[in-house]
Design an enzyme around this catalytic site. Structure first.
Site, short mmCIF file in Angstrom:
data_model
loop_
_atom_site.label_atom_id
_atom_site.label_comp_id
_atom_site.label_asym_id
_atom_site.label_seq_id
_atom_site.Cartn_x
_atom_site.Cartn_y
_atom_site.Cartn_z
CB THR A 167 25.08 -74.87 59.59
OG1 THR A 167 26.42 -74.52 59.87
CG2 THR A 167 24.28 -74.80 60.87
CE1 TYR A 192 27.23 -74.93 64.34
CE2 TYR A 192 27.07 -76.47 62.52
CZ TYR A 192 27.31 -75.20 62.99
OH TYR A 192 27.65 -74.19 62.13
CB THR A 221 26.22 -69.71 55.73
OG1 THR A 221 26.84 -69.89 57.00
CG2 THR A 221 24.81 -70.27 55.75
CG ASP A 222 31.58 -70.69 57.38
OD1 ASP A 222 30.72 -69.97 57.89
OD2 ASP A 222 32.25 -71.51 58.02
CE LYS A 269 28.15 -66.72 57.87
NZ LYS A 269 28.61 -68.06 58.21
CD GLU A 294 44.56 -42.42 48.65
OE1 GLU A 294 45.65 -42.10 49.16
OE2 GLU A 294 43.62 -42.91 49.31
#
Ligand code: ASP
Length: 358
Positions: free
Chosen positions: A41, A54, A120-121, A193, A314
């Site tokens: 981005t 965008y 950023t993903d 994120k 567990e």
């Protein structure tokens, strides 16, 4: 005669200095930082400055640098375009290209730090991968933005300014690979994120921030967790691909079939995004046992965004042949498994220790 020669030499030296600044644009007093651009981005563009639509990866690195006021006063800057994609399309190939280029650049005396512009993903994945395979203690800083370059109050330019300030700072040596977003400096190991769209999306919820960088002022609070960069045993020298590791997301009443399908499709390792403390239902556990018996390691992580998966919880890992991801989320646990599996015949205990150390 001697005096004339001396004068000539001085004039020649000044002339050469002026020529080198004009030709190379280099100021000897400033650190040298290389920006490797991959898209995202931060390089995105939309038709309207107030609309949300965008496309990532539209603007080239030189234009991105030129859009940041005073950035060249921080360092001698050079940009290289390694990719131009939304980071949902980040690939092992680009990871390997990045690692190779960073190691080449940082091995020279002429480069003091690296900035990577990135979507950023999957930024946390690339950062963690590089944290394990970069062989230098010089600063490597990933940055990006949540708003495209054409947006009102775009966050990319200040993020880029701050990332360059960190990469140029002698204080930033030895912190491993970092992520700079929204004035915060995160360690690659811990950054996540956390929210889909706001600018404050990145957090380091377990270990806290490494530091901050506010209008170029760098401050560190503590050292990062775990082994990284120069202390890491992982190397991608000569590596052309990484072993396939799949992630399976669990929920109530999920079928274990997906795990069998992954093994059949050729997965060399599996990460389970388990419920709670890396738990999974009986059907999934049986499928996991079949996978580990067939020699496919399975790591238990959690779909819960924050917190470590206990080694003795567990599930009895010895019975099922599983490994706890410790405090790595599923996507980072996958990267550690991919790199670990470059070495053959790792025992379950060996793998478990890697999750504790890295
Ligand atoms: N999809 C974009 C990417 O990761 C999102 C961003 O950069 O913020 O490239």
């Amino acid at each position: 005669m001697k005096n004339t020669l001396l004068k000539l030499r001085t004039v020649l030296t000044i002339f050469m200095m002026v020529v080198s600044v004009l030709v190379c644009g280099q100021d000897k007093k400033l650190p040298n930082v290389v920006i490797l651009a991959t898209g995202g981005t931060i390089a995105g563009a939309g038709a309207s400055s107030t609309g949300s639509a965008y496309t990532s990866g539209q603007v080239k690195i030189e234009a991105m640098i030129d859009a940041v006021p005073n950035i060249r006063s921080l360092a001698n800057l050079r940009g290289e375009q390694l990719a131009n994609v939304g980071s949902q399309d980040m690939s092992v190939k680009v990871w390997l290209d990045l690692a190779k280029r960073i190691n080449e650049l940082l091995a020279t005396k002429d480069v003091d730090g690296i900035v990577i512009t990135h979507g950023t993903d999957t930024q946390e994945e690339t950062a963690y991968f590089l944290n394990l395979v970069v062989k230098s203690d010089k600063p490597v800083v990933l940055t990006g933005s949540m708003r495209p370059s054409t947006a009102l109050s775009a966050d990319g330019p200040l993020n880029m300014y701050n990332a360059v300030a960190i990469a140029a700072s002698p204080k930033a040596k030895g912190y491993g690979v970092m992520v700079l977003m929204n004035d915060d400096i995160h360690s690659a190991h811990d950054v996540k994120k956390m929210i889909t769209t706001p600018v404050h999306t990145f957090e380091s919820p377990l270990e806290g921030l490494l530091g901050t960088c506010i209008f170029g002022e760098v401050e560190f609070f503590h050292k990062p967790f775990g082994k990284h960069t120069v202390d890491s045993e992982f190397s991608v020298d000569g590596v052309k691909e990484l072993p396939r590791v799949d992630i399976v997301y669990t929920c109530a009443d999920v079928s274990g079939d997906l795990i069998d399908i992954m093994v059949k499709a050729g997965a060399k390792g599996i990460v389970v995004a388990g419920v709670g403390d890396g738990n999974m239902n009986a059907g999934t556990l049986e499928a996991v046992k079949r996978a580990t018996k067939a020699g496919v390691p399975v790591v238990r992580a959690s779909r819960v965004p924050v917190g470590a998966v206990l080694i003795k919880g567990e599930i009895n890992d010895e019975e099922y042949g599983t490994v706890s991801s410790a405090d790595l989320n599923p996507q980072k646990a996958r990267i550690l498994l991919m790199l670990s599996l470059l070495k053959k015949d790792r025992s379950r205990e060996d793998l478990q220790n890697l999750y504790i150390e890295y």
